[in-house]
Write a protein that holds these residues in place. Structure first.
Motif, PDB file in Angstrom:
ATOM      1  N   ARG A  21       0.840  -1.204   0.000  1.00  0.00           N
ATOM      2  CA  ARG A  21       0.000   0.000   0.000  1.00  0.00           C
ATOM      3  C   ARG A  21       0.871   1.249   0.000  1.00  0.00           C
ATOM      4  NH1 ARG A  21      -2.157  -0.379   4.624  1.00  0.00           N
ATOM      5  NH2 ARG A  21      -3.657  -1.913   3.893  1.00  0.00           N
ATOM      6  N   LEU A  25       0.596   4.151  -2.669  1.00  0.00           N
ATOM      7  CA  LEU A  25       0.295   5.529  -2.265  1.00  0.00           C
ATOM      8  C   LEU A  25       1.373   6.491  -2.765  1.00  0.00           C
ATOM      9  CD1 LEU A  25      -1.083   4.953   1.338  1.00  0.00           C
ATOM     10  CD2 LEU A  25      -2.376   5.707  -0.676  1.00  0.00           C
ATOM     11  N   GLY A  31      -0.775  10.443   0.950  1.00  0.00           N
ATOM     12  CA  GLY A  31      -0.462   9.936   2.270  1.00  0.00           C
ATOM     13  C   GLY A  31       0.650  10.656   2.998  1.00  0.00           C
ATOM     14  N   PHE A  58      -5.206   7.670   4.952  1.00  0.00           N
ATOM     15  CA  PHE A  58      -4.311   6.701   4.320  1.00  0.00           C
ATOM     16  C   PHE A  58      -3.445   6.087   5.413  1.00  0.00           C
ATOM     17  CE2 PHE A  58      -5.320   9.770   0.970  1.00  0.00           C
ATOM     18  CZ  PHE A  58      -5.958   8.911   0.097  1.00  0.00           C
ATOM     19  N   ASP A  60      -0.291   3.468   6.676  1.00  0.00           N
ATOM     20  CA  ASP A  60       0.910   2.692   6.353  1.00  0.00           C
ATOM     21  C   ASP A  60       1.178   1.710   7.489  1.00  0.00           C
ATOM     22  OD1 ASP A  60       2.373   4.054   8.387  1.00  0.00           O
ATOM     23  OD2 ASP A  60       3.282   5.437   6.953  1.00  0.00           O
ATOM     24  N   GLN A  64      -1.467   6.555  10.622  1.00  0.00           N
ATOM     25  CA  GLN A  64      -2.560   6.956   9.748  1.00  0.00           C
ATOM     26  C   GLN A  64      -2.337   8.425   9.410  1.00  0.00           C
ATOM     27  OE1 GLN A  64      -6.491   5.463  11.233  1.00  0.00           O
ATOM     28  NE2 GLN A  64      -5.280   5.044  13.059  1.00  0.00           N
ATOM     29  N   LEU A 147      -6.548   1.329  -0.263  1.00  0.00           N
ATOM     30  CA  LEU A 147      -5.599   2.425  -0.080  1.00  0.00           C
ATOM     31  C   LEU A 147      -5.750   3.128   1.250  1.00  0.00           C
ATOM     32  CD1 LEU A 147      -5.869   4.156  -3.566  1.00  0.00           C
ATOM     33  CD2 LEU A 147      -4.101   2.555  -2.779  1.00  0.00           C
ATOM     34  N   GLY A 148      -6.968   3.210   1.723  1.00  0.00           N
ATOM     35  CA  GLY A 148      -7.269   3.959   2.934  1.00  0.00           C
ATOM     36  C   GLY A 148      -8.751   3.888   3.203  1.00  0.00           C
TER      37      GLY A 148
END
Length: 187
Positions: A21, A25, A31, A58, A60, A64, A147-148
């Motif tokens: 991801r 992104l 992000g 988004f 990771d 967030q 993605l989010g």
């Protein structure tokens, strides 16, 4: 001996897709910074749902990032100071909130009163920010990757109902279309 039913339920779900991801992104340029169009989208989402807070989020491996943010009393999205107590900033730990659950589940989550769910009632956002209700949906990219999320929260219980669920899913699809348009035309 007493049993704490929440002790084994508070873990943030494992997210094996996070490294991929992050790559996706970055390809999309998302992000890492606020996106004014996503702030506008969050404002619209708050207006449509009647919620005081709305975010485009988004996620990771560690955090967030709210690339779109709308908060109460703001006629435009603002970056709030998270050290002020009951406010939300652009960055939040991955183990806070409910969006990490949405992204791993890959489907919408409706929590009309988070305190009704032992798994979610102990989340740090309940005590730190006072969140009592949540409505969120994943942003599923054309590649099939989550993605989010888009989400709204309130400090009061909210009867989101089926209409709220349909609204958040529809708004998520709308934002995915916007992300795809950005990919082809540039930010």
């Amino acid at each position: 001996m007493s049993f704490d039913p929440t002790s084994h339920l508070l873990l943030t779900p494992e997210d094996a897709e996070a490294p991929n991801r992050v790559v996706r992104l970055r390809e999309l340029g998302l992000g890492e910074a606020p996106v004014p169009e996503f702030d506008d989208f969050a404002r619209s989402l708050a207006r449509v749902t009647g919620a005081p807070y709305a975010m485009v989020n988004f996620i990771d491996e560690h955090r967030q990032y709210f690339a779109g943010l709308y908060a109460p009393g703001a006629d435009q999205a603002v970056e709030l100071d998270p050290s002020a107590g009951t406010s939300v900033g652009r960055v939040m730990a991955r183990d806070h909130g409910y969006c990490p659950h949405v992204i791993v589940r890959r489907k919408a989550l409706v929590l009309e009163d988070v305190c009704d769910y032992p798994r979610f009632a102990g989340n740090p956002v309940v005590d730190e920010i006072g969140i009592r209700s949540y409505l969120g949906a994943p942003l599923i990219d054309r590649t099939g990757m989550a993605l989010g999320t888009v989400c709204v929260v309130d400090q009061e219980p909210r009867p989101w109902g089926r209409q709220g669920l349909e609204t958040i899913k529809s708004m998520a699809a709308e934002l995915v279309d916007q992300i795809h348009r950005r990919e082809h035309t540039g930010p």
